[in-house]
Design a protein around this motif. Structure first.
Motif, PDB file in Angstrom:
ATOM      1  N   ALA A 123      38.469  51.484   9.341  1.00 26.56           N
ATOM      2  CA  ALA A 123      39.101  50.614   9.237  1.00 26.56           C
ATOM      3  C   ALA A 123      38.214  49.381   9.495  1.00 26.56           C
ATOM      4  CB  ALA A 123      40.818  50.875   8.811  1.00 26.56           C
ATOM      5  N   LEU A 124      38.446  49.024  10.682  1.00 29.41           N
ATOM      6  CA  LEU A 124      38.425  48.191  11.858  1.00 29.41           C
ATOM      7  C   LEU A 124      36.537  48.317  12.206  1.00 29.41           C
ATOM      8  CD1 LEU A 124      40.403  48.487  14.290  1.00 29.41           C
ATOM      9  CD2 LEU A 124      40.129  47.517  12.874  1.00 29.41           C
ATOM     10  N   LEU A 125      35.426  48.786  11.573  1.00 27.79           N
ATOM     11  CA  LEU A 125      34.347  48.263  10.830  1.00 27.79           C
ATOM     12  C   LEU A 125      34.157  46.956  11.467  1.00 27.79           C
ATOM     13  CD1 LEU A 125      31.699  50.608  12.154  1.00 27.79           C
ATOM     14  CD2 LEU A 125      31.277  50.433   9.598  1.00 27.79           C
ATOM     15  N   HIS A 126      33.075  46.079  11.866  1.00 28.68           N
ATOM     16  CA  HIS A 126      32.426  45.142  12.334  1.00 28.68           C
ATOM     17  C   HIS A 126      33.679  44.166  11.760  1.00 28.68           C
ATOM     18  CE1 HIS A 126      28.606  46.419  10.975  1.00 28.68           C
ATOM     19  NE2 HIS A 126      29.292  46.605   9.530  1.00 28.68           N
ATOM     20  N   LYS A 127      35.141  44.196  12.371  1.00 35.72           N
ATOM     21  CA  LYS A 127      35.761  43.167  13.135  1.00 35.72           C
ATOM     22  C   LYS A 127      36.009  43.529  14.466  1.00 35.72           C
ATOM     23  CE  LYS A 127      39.129  43.998   8.469  1.00 35.72           C
ATOM     24  NZ  LYS A 127      38.469  44.028   7.412  1.00 35.72           N
ATOM     25  N   ARG A 128      36.936  42.423  14.534  1.00 37.80           N
ATOM     26  CA  ARG A 128      36.707  41.783  16.640  1.00 37.80           C
ATOM     27  C   ARG A 128      37.776  43.193  16.755  1.00 37.80           C
ATOM     28  NH1 ARG A 128      34.879  39.282  19.835  1.00 37.80           N
ATOM     29  NH2 ARG A 128      36.101  38.187  20.977  1.00 37.80           N
ATOM     30  N   VAL A 129      37.621  44.103  17.752  1.00 34.70           N
ATOM     31  CA  VAL A 129      38.241  44.666  18.365  1.00 34.70           C
ATOM     32  C   VAL A 129      38.321  44.898  20.186  1.00 34.70           C
ATOM     33  CG1 VAL A 129      37.825  46.316  16.930  1.00 34.70           C
ATOM     34  CG2 VAL A 129      36.478  46.684  18.753  1.00 34.70           C
ATOM     35  N   ARG A 130      39.237  44.999  20.516  1.00 38.73           N
ATOM     36  CA  ARG A 130      39.101  45.243  22.388  1.00 38.73           C
ATOM     37  C   ARG A 130      39.125  46.759  22.090  1.00 38.73           C
ATOM     38  NH1 ARG A 130      43.437  43.299  22.782  1.00 38.73           N
ATOM     39  NH2 ARG A 130      42.944  41.000  22.963  1.00 38.73           N
ATOM     40  N   ASP A 131      38.127  46.997  23.600  1.00 35.11           N
ATOM     41  CA  ASP A 131      37.907  48.166  24.415  1.00 35.11           C
ATOM     42  C   ASP A 131      39.260  48.185  25.335  1.00 35.11           C
ATOM     43  OD1 ASP A 131      37.463  50.682  24.736  1.00 35.11           O
ATOM     44  OD2 ASP A 131      35.952  49.874  26.117  1.00 35.11           O
ATOM     45  N   ILE A 132      40.608  49.320  25.107  1.00 38.90           N
ATOM     46  CA  ILE A 132      41.065  49.168  26.190  1.00 38.90           C
ATOM     47  C   ILE A 132      41.300  49.232  27.167  1.00 38.90           C
ATOM     48  CG2 ILE A 132      43.599  48.830  24.369  1.00 38.90           C
ATOM     49  CD1 ILE A 132      43.759  52.029  24.745  1.00 38.90           C
ATOM     50  N   ALA A 133      39.938  50.840  27.489  1.00 36.92           N
ATOM     51  CA  ALA A 133      39.979  50.605  28.625  1.00 36.92           C
ATOM     52  C   ALA A 133      38.863  50.053  29.976  1.00 36.92           C
ATOM     53  CB  ALA A 133      38.846  51.984  29.036  1.00 36.92           C
ATOM     54  N   GLY A 159      34.848  42.635  21.240  1.00 38.25           N
ATOM     55  CA  GLY A 159      33.294  42.778  20.553  1.00 38.25           C
ATOM     56  C   GLY A 159      33.665  42.551  18.867  1.00 38.25           C
ATOM     57  N   GLU A 160      32.561  43.085  18.802  1.00 40.37           N
ATOM     58  CA  GLU A 160      32.520  43.284  16.999  1.00 40.37           C
ATOM     59  C   GLU A 160      32.279  45.270  16.769  1.00 40.37           C
ATOM     60  OE1 GLU A 160      29.905  43.217  12.626  1.00 40.37           O
ATOM     61  OE2 GLU A 160      29.721  41.549  14.299  1.00 40.37           O
ATOM     62  N   LEU A 161      33.593  45.737  16.356  1.00 42.32           N
ATOM     63  CA  LEU A 161      33.089  47.289  16.573  1.00 42.32           C
ATOM     64  C   LEU A 161      32.006  47.537  15.148  1.00 42.32           C
ATOM     65  CD1 LEU A 161      34.051  49.960  16.698  1.00 42.32           C
ATOM     66  CD2 LEU A 161      35.684  49.750  14.759  1.00 42.32           C
ATOM     67  N   MET A 162      30.690  48.114  15.536  1.00 38.62           N
ATOM     68  CA  MET A 162      29.481  47.910  14.995  1.00 38.62           C
ATOM     69  C   MET A 162      28.997  49.535  14.237  1.00 38.62           C
ATOM     70  SD  MET A 162      28.377  44.383  15.027  1.00 38.62           S
ATOM     71  CE  MET A 162      26.681  44.696  14.642  1.00 38.62           C
ATOM     72  N   ALA A 163      29.547  50.403  14.937  1.00 37.88           N
ATOM     73  CA  ALA A 163      29.178  51.374  14.328  1.00 37.88           C
ATOM     74  C   ALA A 163      30.466  52.547  15.593  1.00 37.88           C
ATOM     75  CB  ALA A 163      28.185  52.229  14.784  1.00 37.88           C
ATOM     76  N   VAL A 164      30.019  53.537  13.889  1.00 38.61           N
ATOM     77  CA  VAL A 164      32.048  54.849  15.151  1.00 38.61           C
ATOM     78  C   VAL A 164      30.630  56.101  14.013  1.00 38.61           C
ATOM     79  CG1 VAL A 164      33.346  56.272  14.801  1.00 38.61           C
ATOM     80  CG2 VAL A 164      34.042  53.514  14.650  1.00 38.61           C
TER      81      VAL A 164
END
Length: 73
Positions: free
Chosen positions: A15-25, A30-35
């Motif tokens: 659902a968040l593909l190509h949206k702004r996200v945070r890696d909590i680790a 940045g932008e989620l480019m792929a899963v």
């Protein structure tokens, strides 16, 4: 001689593909480019698959992290 096991992967929708996200680790935003679902098996006899998220940070470099570490910004 030990033969390398070929790495296999497949794209996974998210659902968040190509949206702004945070890696909590790592704290990287940045932008989620792929899963992808990636085979990290150490032998062809026993498969082990993980789901990885690839986030492109502000520097343009992509990092990989567990999908569970991704949150929307």
């Amino acid at each position: 001689m030990h033969e390398a096991v070929p790495r296999l992967f497949e794209d996974v929708s998210h659902a968040l593909l190509h949206k702004r996200v945070r890696d909590i680790a790592s704290g990287v935003e940045g932008e989620l480019m792929a899963v992808v679902r990636e085979d990290v098996s150490d032998t062809p006899v026993r498969e082990r698959w993980v789901r990885l998220a690839y986030v492109r940070g502000p520097s343009g470099r992509e990092i990989s992290t567990a999908v569970a570490n991704i949150e929307a910004v």
